[in-house]
Design a protein around this motif. Sequence first.
Motif, PDB file in Angstrom:
ATOM      1  N   LEU A  25       0.839  -1.204   0.000  1.00 48.74           N
ATOM      2  CA  LEU A  25       0.000   0.000   0.000  1.00 48.74           C
ATOM      3  C   LEU A  25       0.870   1.248   0.000  1.00 48.74           C
ATOM      4  CD1 LEU A  25      -2.710  -1.025   2.627  1.00 48.74           C
ATOM      5  CD2 LEU A  25      -2.891  -1.129   0.136  1.00 48.74           C
ATOM      6  N   TRP A  26       0.341   2.319  -0.571  1.00 48.12           N
ATOM      7  CA  TRP A  26       1.054   3.592  -0.602  1.00 48.12           C
ATOM      8  C   TRP A  26       1.283   4.138   0.799  1.00 48.12           C
ATOM      9  CZ3 TRP A  26       3.780   6.949  -3.475  1.00 48.12           C
ATOM     10  CH2 TRP A  26       3.870   8.282  -3.043  1.00 48.12           C
ATOM     11  N   ALA A  27       0.286   4.072   1.632  1.00 45.50           N
ATOM     12  CA  ALA A  27       0.328   4.820   2.886  1.00 45.50           C
ATOM     13  C   ALA A  27       0.184   3.933   4.111  1.00 45.50           C
ATOM     14  CB  ALA A  27      -0.762   5.890   2.887  1.00 45.50           C
ATOM     15  N   HIS A  35       8.648   1.186   1.797  1.00 41.58           N
ATOM     16  CA  HIS A  35       7.748   1.664   0.758  1.00 41.58           C
ATOM     17  C   HIS A  35       8.102   1.145  -0.635  1.00 41.58           C
ATOM     18  CE1 HIS A  35       4.875   4.274  -1.078  1.00 41.58           C
ATOM     19  NE2 HIS A  35       5.757   5.090  -1.598  1.00 41.58           N
ATOM     20  N   SER A  36       9.395   1.160  -0.990  1.00 42.48           N
ATOM     21  CA  SER A  36       9.800   0.779  -2.339  1.00 42.48           C
ATOM     22  C   SER A  36      11.311   0.570  -2.370  1.00 42.48           C
ATOM     23  CB  SER A  36       9.399   1.864  -3.340  1.00 42.48           C
ATOM     24  OG  SER A  36       9.713   1.477  -4.661  1.00 42.48           O
ATOM     25  N   TYR A 357       8.574   2.637 -10.608  1.00 47.24           N
ATOM     26  CA  TYR A 357       8.579   3.343  -9.327  1.00 47.24           C
ATOM     27  C   TYR A 357       9.532   2.624  -8.380  1.00 47.24           C
ATOM     28  CZ  TYR A 357       7.082   5.596  -5.037  1.00 47.24           C
ATOM     29  OH  TYR A 357       7.072   6.305  -3.861  1.00 47.24           O
ATOM     30  N   ASP A 474       3.287  13.462   0.548  1.00 46.65           N
ATOM     31  CA  ASP A 474       3.019  12.525  -0.544  1.00 46.65           C
ATOM     32  C   ASP A 474       3.902  12.793  -1.754  1.00 46.65           C
ATOM     33  OD1 ASP A 474       0.796  11.000   0.675  1.00 46.65           O
ATOM     34  OD2 ASP A 474      -0.205  12.951   0.641  1.00 46.65           O
TER      35      ASP A 474
END
Length: 539
Positions: A25-27, A35-36, A357, A474
């Motif tokens: 999930l993004w958040a 996150h990535s 990403y 963000d």
Amino acid sequence: MPRVPTQGKNFTIAIDSIIGGLTSLWADGNPDQFHSSIGIDPDIGISGTLVKTSGALVPSHYADFSSTVLSSYVNWLVSSTKGGTTYAFAADGEFIEYSSALTSSSELLLSTPVSGAGDGMAYYNNYIYLKSGSDLSRYGPIDNAPVMAHGIWTSSTLGSQVPLGNATYPTNYGVTLPNAPMHVHFDRLYFGDFNTSASATTAGKGLIHYVQTNSVTDEGDTNNGSTYNALDLPFGYGPTDIESWGNDLVIAAIPMARSGVDTTIIQGKAKLFFWDTLSEAPYRQVTLVDPVVTALLNHNGNLFVFSGTMNDGVRVSLYEGGNSLRELAFFEEGFSPPAGAVDGLGNRVVWGARTSYPENAACVYSIGYKNGKLPLALHNIINTDAVASSTAGMVSALRYAQHASFITPRFIVAWRDASNFGIDKLDNTSANVAVWRSLIYNVGSPFAINKITIPLIDAVATNHTLIATIYVDDASTSTALTTINNTNFAASERRIVLYPRNVRGLNNFFLQLRWSGTAVLRVGLPIIIEGELLENDTR
């Protein structure tokens, strides 16, 4: 989204672990997730003598070892059990040999099949079998002066069989799915096909054939009942991969036009077909949730299924029996790996992919660690030499090919980008980019970042380059901090303290680390981020 703990006006975040892998999930995410990332492998030890799984931020550096002989991207990589040689079968039909040293000087073009297509390849009974166009070729015997023989399927070599189809499978990011997956199951080499003939009773059907040989002069040199159309699938389904499931076979297949040419969007869902290799039809059909299934992998008795779309979307699932699959990973970007781009070692499964990403890359993802007691965490473990863009850059094949210990398992990775292609291997002097992004931390009010402490496993030295960047609100704005290299940190530091100036946000933030040096700089944990709350501001 993780909430920042505060004491009065100050807050401190300690990033203690990344063992939980990428969050979906993004958040949101667990404390041990992030996150990535691109090209970060915490399964690697921190040094040659400290060999246990590090759990640290360790970039993996890979470099291209292929040379000018290679003239297209590689669909298949096979390592023979005899002699340690690696063979590559490219999309234009080139069949290339590399010695166990995996160097450009060992690159040798053995043959180019007549049709100029790298549809399928497998090692079976002392020979390398190749499917190209409407026929098979084979190279061998591997252990006794091997030579290439073409046209063996339709000649007396394998029983003068019916010519094979040559369907055009879907393409994305410049990589076309190969149309003839091959798989050795017990004493036979099974391979997929799609009948594109206009008049045959099986026209528009996926077919499974097999090669079966025994020994007369050399191991595997003589036909022993090779068979055309041992199994035909329902109309409109083309096989993309074949895998063992106990004593049975499972065939992955996608919806296909009767012509066998992928020119329009074909409606329908991909399927798995289970076959006992004796009956005239599969005993089970499992309909997947996605329109495309591209690869299967039986690893440690577990059947992994790679599916998605040919635009953007990848799903990795575990078959649990009956009609049930359990999703292990899902990506909204990239596309499902070709059949030749999945493999496993120990308790880890890896597959070729691409990402846009946090930046464009042709890369390799993994699930799990070499130690099965660790979680089935998701990581992006390798960034290739491909110059990826938003429209190009994909891993087309990979294989564990170098016999090394669990400490330093190595595999080779084939890729293509908009104008080039190559095969990479581990090379800790190469100039790979690696990226890691922390979880997004929700502060809940305006804030400032005042101090970041980064422990280093390696002392800062020549050719080390690492940039820390803070993204706020963000990722609407970002601030790059002082570059970590031996110019700015000339005292061989093992602990870096950065003091950001005017790094402020309203809602949330995350930390990015980006490596670009030609020497490996390993980052330890915990990373400490300190900040303060500001007066309420809605700007």
